[in-house]
Design an enzyme around this catalytic site. Structure first.
Site, PDB file in Angstrom:
ATOM      1  N   PRO A  11       0.833  -1.204   0.000  1.00 51.36           N
ATOM      2  CA  PRO A  11       0.000   0.000   0.000  1.00 51.36           C
ATOM      3  C   PRO A  11       0.869   1.256   0.000  1.00 51.36           C
ATOM      4  CG  PRO A  11       0.106  -0.907   2.216  1.00 51.36           C
ATOM      5  CD  PRO A  11       0.842  -1.868   1.308  1.00 51.36           C
ATOM      6  N   CYS A  45       1.937  28.779 -15.638  1.00 52.57           N
ATOM      7  CA  CYS A  45       1.375  29.227 -16.905  1.00 52.57           C
ATOM      8  C   CYS A  45       0.811  28.070 -17.711  1.00 52.57           C
ATOM      9  CB  CYS A  45       2.433  29.964 -17.704  1.00 52.57           C
ATOM     10  SG  CYS A  45       3.016  31.394 -16.813  1.00 52.57           S
TER      11      CYS A  45
HETATM   12  C1  LIG Z   1       2.237   2.443  -7.346  1.00 46.05           C
HETATM   13  C2  LIG Z   1       2.428   1.065  -6.886  1.00 46.05           C
HETATM   14  C3  LIG Z   1       1.998   0.682  -5.609  1.00 46.05           C
HETATM   15  C4  LIG Z   1       1.245   1.587  -4.686  1.00 46.05           C
HETATM   16  O1  LIG Z   1      -0.007   1.923  -5.152  1.00 46.05           O
HETATM   17  P1  LIG Z   1      -1.028   2.707  -4.176  1.00 46.05           P
HETATM   18  O2  LIG Z   1      -2.213   2.910  -5.015  1.00 46.05           O
HETATM   19  O3  LIG Z   1      -0.365   3.962  -3.788  1.00 46.05           O
HETATM   20  O4  LIG Z   1      -1.288   1.818  -3.016  1.00 46.05           O
HETATM   21  C5  LIG Z   1       2.277  -0.602  -5.204  1.00 46.05           C
HETATM   22  N1  LIG Z   1       2.932  -1.479  -6.012  1.00 46.05           N
HETATM   23  C6  LIG Z   1       3.344  -1.145  -7.247  1.00 46.05           C
HETATM   24  C7  LIG Z   1       4.053  -2.140  -8.082  1.00 46.05           C
HETATM   25  C8  LIG Z   1       3.113   0.130  -7.731  1.00 46.05           C
HETATM   26  O5  LIG Z   1       3.501   0.461  -8.970  1.00 46.05           O
END
Ligand SMILES: *Cc1c(COP(=O)(O)O)cnc(C)c1O
Length: 429
Positions: free
Chosen positions: A290, A358
């Site tokens: 997360p 801008c």
């Molecule tokens: C961006 C990403 C996350 C986190 O996603 P959230 O929506 O911020 O929880 C986790 N794992 C991977 C591989 C990602 O690219």
């Protein structure tokens, strides 16, 4: 409920807006605006929700560093026992700068890992590479061979699960650039296991998925877990001996607008969907990544109103922050709540809250009802802790803003504001 669902609050209705125990005008006075303000308590509590909901399942919550890569936040989460999901060598260096003993809790995602990044991660001894293509697996094998080490890897599979979110942040469908098709995974694992050289240099330790971001419905996570668990069972039957982790990625969403909601309930529903999807599969550790869910609501962008003006039928509120500081509205038409820091004036008006850059896309809100604000007033742009500072830029040669971490009633600067001279330093005329 005991946890502060809203770190940005008014202790009493006529008070100024606070972050936990710290009044925002005080922070603005001390460090200037625009200013990112984060609540440490809110982040720690969110992390705890995952830990509680997953009790009884072996698990490691690997915070997705790209959501907010502030060293202070990485250190805070590391102290809670978090692992880290990184997507670049730079993020690995950040994690190690925050906690030099964290390498064993790092998972490395991303479709375009370079040889130097792989070398850096092999040297650090990270937990697992989430490999997204056959070519990457070959490169990983080669780099591990050069160093004489065995690289732990998981294939990031694409489960072909649809998640209802913004198209830019949906990643789990066959036509997306991420991962490899789930049907092709067994053959690749077999090649890594049986290849003459690969077998000595690669160890398959798991399977990973990440289906997208800002997904509020737990069902797609359950569906992804079901498919990955089926894959793990098939791989075990195929004689894959060392699989021990399932990484279900990140992506759990928050509510940027609307009625109050219960994050604890959402994490519980998510955990229940995942448990059901795994269907009692044993001998695996669950990894979660997360990002947004841990930090989004813990942060606000504090900005000062520079001007107000009327152009035709539109009333504009022009702030000292811009899309370079917080690009989500411009990039995804994202909604952010905006609150005047001073207790509300009675009179309401419908305004566009815009930045100084801008570009006509430089707005924070359009046709928004706000209490009347005047130049010099402070506004808090809420839920800006994720994909705010980390997605900021210096477009228009605007120095990146300062960041403050609030711990209880105490606030400390965790990133000073850029000086223009910092921006010019790498350049030559
Ligand atoms: C961006 C990403 C996350 C986190 O996603 P959230 O929506 O911020 O929880 C986790 N794992 C991977 C591989 C990602 O690219």
């Amino acid at each position: 409920m005991s946890f502060p669902i809203r770190p940005f609050h008014r202790p009493r209705p006529r008070d100024v807006l606070h972050c936990d125990g710290a009044p925002l005008p005080k922070l603005a006075k001390r460090w200037g605006t625009p200013l990112y303000v984060y609540s440490a308590d809110a982040i720690v509590e969110r992390f705890g929700l995952f830990d509680n909901a997953l009790a009884g399942l072996p698990h490691l919550v690997c915070y997705a560093v790209k959501a907010n890569s502030s060293l202070a936040i990485l250190k805070l989460l590391s102290r809670c026992g978090a692992g880290f999901d990184i997507v670049s060598g730079g993020e690995l260096e950040r994690v190690l700068a925050a906690d030099k003993r964290a390498a064993g809790r790092v998972v490395f995602s991303g479709v375009g890992k370079t040889a130097p990044e792989i070398d850096l991660a092999l040297r650090a001894g990270i937990r697992v590479f989430n490999v997204e293509s056959e070519g990457e697996l070959e490169l990983l094998s080669e780099r591990a061979g050069k160093r004489g080490v065995v690289a732990p890897f998981a294939l990031r599979v694409n489960p072909d699960v649809f998640a209802d979110t913004h198209p830019y942040i949906s990643t789990g469908l066959r036509e997306h650039k991420f991962g490899i098709a789930i049907e092709g995974a067994p053959a690749l694992y077999r090649r890594a296991r049986q290849g003459r050289r690969a077998a000595k240099r690669l160890r398959a330790v798991g399977v990973s998925v990440h289906i997208g971001s800002q997904i509020r419905d737990p069902a797609p996570f359950g569906a992804a877990a079901t498919r990955v668990a089926a894959l793990v069972r098939a791989l075990r039957a195929d004689g894959e001996p060392t699989l021990r982790s399932i990484d279900l990625g990140g992506g759990l969403g928050i509510e940027y607008e609307g009625a109050p909601w219960d994050p604890q309930e959402r994490v519980a529903a998510y955990a229940a969907a995942v448990r059901a999807g795994l269907g009692g599969l044993d001998g695996v550790e669950l990894l979660l990544e997360p990002g947004r869910f841990l930090v989004a609501e813990a942060g606000a962008l504090l900005t000062e109103v520079l001007y107000t003006k009327q152009n035709g039928t539109k009333r504009f509120v022009i702030t000292d922050a811009g899309m370079n500081d917080l690009i989500r509205p411009a990039l995804y038409s994202a909604h952010h709540g905006i609150e005047p820091v001073a207790p509300g004036r009675k009179q309401k008006e419908t305004v566009d809250v815009v930045g100084t850059v801008c570009e006509s896309g430089d707005f924070f809100a359009r046709d928004r009802q706000l209490p009347r604000v005047e130049p010099g007033d402070l506004l808090a742009i809420l839920d800006a802790g994720a994909y705010g500072a980390s997605l900021s830029s210096t477009y228009n040669t605007r120095p990146r803003v300062a960041e403050v971490l609030v711990e209880g009633a105490k606030a400390r600067l965790v990133r000073r504001r850029d000086r223009v001279r910092d921006l010019l330093a790498p350049e030559r005329v």
